[in-house]
Design an enzyme around this catalytic site. Structure first.
Site, PDB file in Angstrom:
ATOM      1  N   CYS A  75      18.964  -4.140 -25.879  1.00  0.00           N
ATOM      2  CA  CYS A  75      17.441  -3.315 -25.602  1.00  0.00           C
ATOM      3  C   CYS A  75      16.653  -3.869 -27.310  1.00  0.00           C
ATOM      4  O   CYS A  75      17.668  -2.829 -28.653  1.00  0.00           O
ATOM      5  CB  CYS A  75      17.743  -1.884 -25.070  1.00  0.00           C
ATOM      6  N   CYS A 189      11.212  -7.481 -24.912  1.00  0.00           N
ATOM      7  CA  CYS A 189      11.844  -6.574 -24.566  1.00  0.00           C
ATOM      8  C   CYS A 189      13.206  -7.592 -23.537  1.00  0.00           C
ATOM      9  O   CYS A 189      13.015  -8.604 -22.915  1.00  0.00           O
ATOM     10  CB  CYS A 189      10.963  -5.625 -23.307  1.00  0.00           C
TER      11      CYS A 189
HETATM   12  N1  DGL Z   1      15.267  -3.218 -22.034  1.00  0.00           N
HETATM   13  C1  DGL Z   1      14.131  -2.919 -23.192  1.00  0.00           C
HETATM   14  C2  DGL Z   1      14.077  -3.142 -24.281  1.00  0.00           C
HETATM   15  O1  DGL Z   1      14.558  -4.631 -24.244  1.00  0.00           O
HETATM   16  C3  DGL Z   1      13.638  -1.406 -22.420  1.00  0.00           C
HETATM   17  C4  DGL Z   1      13.236  -1.008 -21.311  1.00  0.00           C
HETATM   18  C5  DGL Z   1      13.056  -0.111 -21.230  1.00  0.00           C
HETATM   19  O2  DGL Z   1      11.577   1.037 -21.141  1.00  0.00           O
HETATM   20  O3  DGL Z   1      13.854   1.027 -21.439  1.00  0.00           O
HETATM   21  O4  DGL Z   1      12.977  -2.848 -24.978  1.00  0.00           O
END
Ligand code: DGL
Length: 264
Positions: A75, A189
């Protein structure tokens, strides 16, 4: 190293599956636990303090209970905010996720790069530093697209997503000064590669996308080189939020080799 010790992949939702897909290609025998803080989703709309507290607290509990050989924070939002802090407190190797500005700078021909991330990610000094280090001679145009997180979650639940969502994200980049020149877009993301086809339709086929998933998988393989891997039980997912939402995503989880989902 216990050959059954899992690799733990952590995200706020389904985004980390894009990293898992790349990891499967390199280490198909590695036992994996996929942990999603779905009760905390979306991270991108939270404060730095909230994100750091959730990530550090959850990873501490997960490490204690499941004794992973390595943790990957799959993430961008959690990594750009909490990676240093989590590394300080846990004695497990931790791989983070870095917006792929460096490869994008090498790819662009126009010199104009778009970056789509969450609101929390695009305001991080960490991103400023990457820009200064790798793209100082380029134009980097950032846009926060939290609606793409929800779009990716909905897509993996098998729901229809309005194409206007992708058009709005594309406009958010194109409408900024110099936005017409974007030929390369960093998907900063881990959710966004799940909707890359839809984004490509909205931005035009000439735009190339770059994300960090393959690089993260290579880093995991490097850090676990020479270790034995075996499975005692099928790989599975853990989640913190509403069980009904997870039930809808089970078929998608299975397609990534995760055999079930348990609350954590
Ligand atoms: N998957 C997360 C990232 O790579 C973000 C998702 C969220 O906002 O929770 O930033």
């Amino acid at each position: 190293m216990d050959s059954f010790a899992p690799i733990l992949l952590f995200d706020s939702g389904v985004g980390g599956l894009t990293v898992l897909a790349e990891l499967r290609k390199l280490l198909p025998d590695a036992p994996v636990i996929y942990a999603a803080d779905t009760a905390g989703l979306p991270y991108g709309e939270k404060t730095e303090a909230e994100i750091a507290a959730r990530v550090a607290g959850l990873l501490g509990r997960l490490a204690e209970r499941y004794r992973p050989r390595l943790i990957t924070i799959a993430c961008n939002t959690a990594s750009t905010i909490a990676l240093g802090m989590v590394r300080d407190v846990l004695e497990v190797p931790i791989v983070g996720t870095v917006p792929a500005i460096k490869p994008a700078a090498a790819l662009t021909r126009t010199g104009t790069i778009g970056l789509l991330g969450t609101a929390a990610t695009i305001r991080q000094r960490y991103v400023d530093q990457l820009e200064a280090e790798f793209a100082a001679d380029k134009r980097l145009i950032r846009h926060a697209a939290p609606e793409l997180v929800q779009a990716a979650e909905a897509k993996l639940r098998g729901e229809w997503v309005d194409p206007a969502v992708f058009a709005a994200a594309a406009d958010g980049l194109r409408a900024q000064p110099g936005g017409d020149g974007i030929d390369t877009v960093v998907l900063a993301c881990t959710h966004f590669p799940l909707v890359e086809q839809e984004l490509s339709k909205a931005l035009g086929a000439q735009v190339r996308f770059v994300d960090g998933a393959a690089g993260i998988a290579r880093r995991i393989a490097f850090l676990t080189a020479g270790q034995a891997f075996s499975r005692r039980i099928p790989d599975f997912a853990l989640f913190t939020g509403d069980p009904d939402q997870i039930r809808k995503v089970l078929p998608a989880l299975r397609s990534y080799g995760l055999d079930g989902a348990e609350p954590f």
